[in-house]
Enzyme design. Sequence first.
Site, short mmCIF file in Angstrom:
data_model
loop_
_atom_site.label_atom_id
_atom_site.label_comp_id
_atom_site.label_asym_id
_atom_site.label_seq_id
_atom_site.Cartn_x
_atom_site.Cartn_y
_atom_site.Cartn_z
N CYS A 39 0.82 -1.23 0.00
CA CYS A 39 0.00 0.00 0.00
C CYS A 39 0.85 1.27 0.00
CB CYS A 39 -0.93 0.02 1.21
SG CYS A 39 -2.06 -1.36 1.27
N HIS A 86 -3.48 7.37 2.96
CA HIS A 86 -3.88 6.09 2.36
C HIS A 86 -5.28 5.74 2.87
CE1 HIS A 86 -4.12 1.98 1.27
NE2 HIS A 86 -3.78 1.50 2.44
N ASN A 142 -10.28 -0.11 0.14
CA ASN A 142 -8.83 0.04 0.16
C ASN A 142 -8.26 -0.40 -1.19
OD1 ASN A 142 -6.07 -0.20 0.55
ND2 ASN A 142 -6.24 -1.20 2.55
#
Length: 358
Positions: free
Chosen positions: A115, A255, A285
């Site tokens: 990520c 994020h 996500n």
Amino acid sequence: MARANAVITGWGFYAPSRVMTNADLEKIVETSDQWITERTGIKERRIAAPDESTSTMATKAAERALAKAKLKPSDVELVIVGTASPDFVFPPVASLVQAALGATRAGAFDVGAACTSFVSSLAVASGMILGGAVRNALVIGAETLSRIVDWKDRGTCVLFGDGAGAVVLEASSASVGVQSTVLHGDGTKCDLLWVPGGGTKNPTGAEKLEARMHYIRMNGNEVYRSAVKAMAEAAEEAIAKANLTADDITLFVPHQANLRIIEGVAKRMRFPMERVFVNVQRYGNTSAASVPIALCEAVEAGRLKRGDKVLVAAFGAGFTWGASVLEWFGEHEGPRQKSPLDIASRAIEDLVDRVRPA
Ligand code: ACO
């Protein structure tokens, strides 16, 4: 000569058209809209069509970013794709994107930091621009996590989504640009969030497939705790490194892992949620794609104008994490200055093209 800065002059994102809601997930695993909403803030996510992949979505995002920057594919000097879900083990996704765009003069490679991949890619690209190695770079975060999620594991499949975001980073004599970058890692936590099979350690085979080792596995509680602490600390470090305070930050684009993590980070930093951009409710996500998609939506919503200071931060498998402070530049106006060397080399290339037999 004035010191160059690395500025974002183009941005674009692509999200697949298929929307999967929490109600849709209720038909796949034992879960509920209420559980997912309360624990994560996610209401829906996008799922790639069968003919889409990380490179096709990355290419669409890149095309939009190049159009915004008013650059041709042949102007691009570097393509970096941050991803944890590449089309193939190799070649890199960046090579597929380079070919699809026709960015014939560009170098191409992927950055794999889960990520954190987009923030890491931005760090690499800005370093190369500030070091004079390239004058521009397409920096992309793209993921097709729906293909590596275990659709039988309700602890993970409700969290993730697909998509891609891209920015064009360019050398500029403007006083704005990337102000600071910090990257960190803790490789002792590798097995808290990972895909154990399919690589060289546990190569794909019937036994590994049977054990579902080729899908994402996660210890959610541990990831949650580490993500909040690490992202908040990296964000504060990046702000301090830019000689700023949290009050100077116009917008924080973290994020988009889940709303509780984002709120936890903001609380730890004593940073007001009104200045935090959140779109996790609509995309879930999307790992490396989450920061650039959120950045694009923030700009399109009018939340950033030239000179504003934007903070980005990410955390992911590894563990890896990092943050960066950028002073927003926005759309490039007027013609770009070309160096005499560039003008000469372009003229030689054109001449060679003209005299080369078809
Ligand atoms: N629906 C319903 N119940 C569920 C679901 C689901 N989708 N998933 C788990 N549960 C159940 C569990 O089985 C457990 O039941 P039990 O008490 O009977 O055993 C109960 O809910 C509580 O489970 P926990 O895992 O303790 O739930 P928690 O409150 O920690 O929330 C979550 C889980 C949302 C995954 C949380 O830990 C989290 O947000 N972690 C961060 C994970 C993340 O964002 N990872 C993304 C990658 S890393 C990154 O991007 C930062």
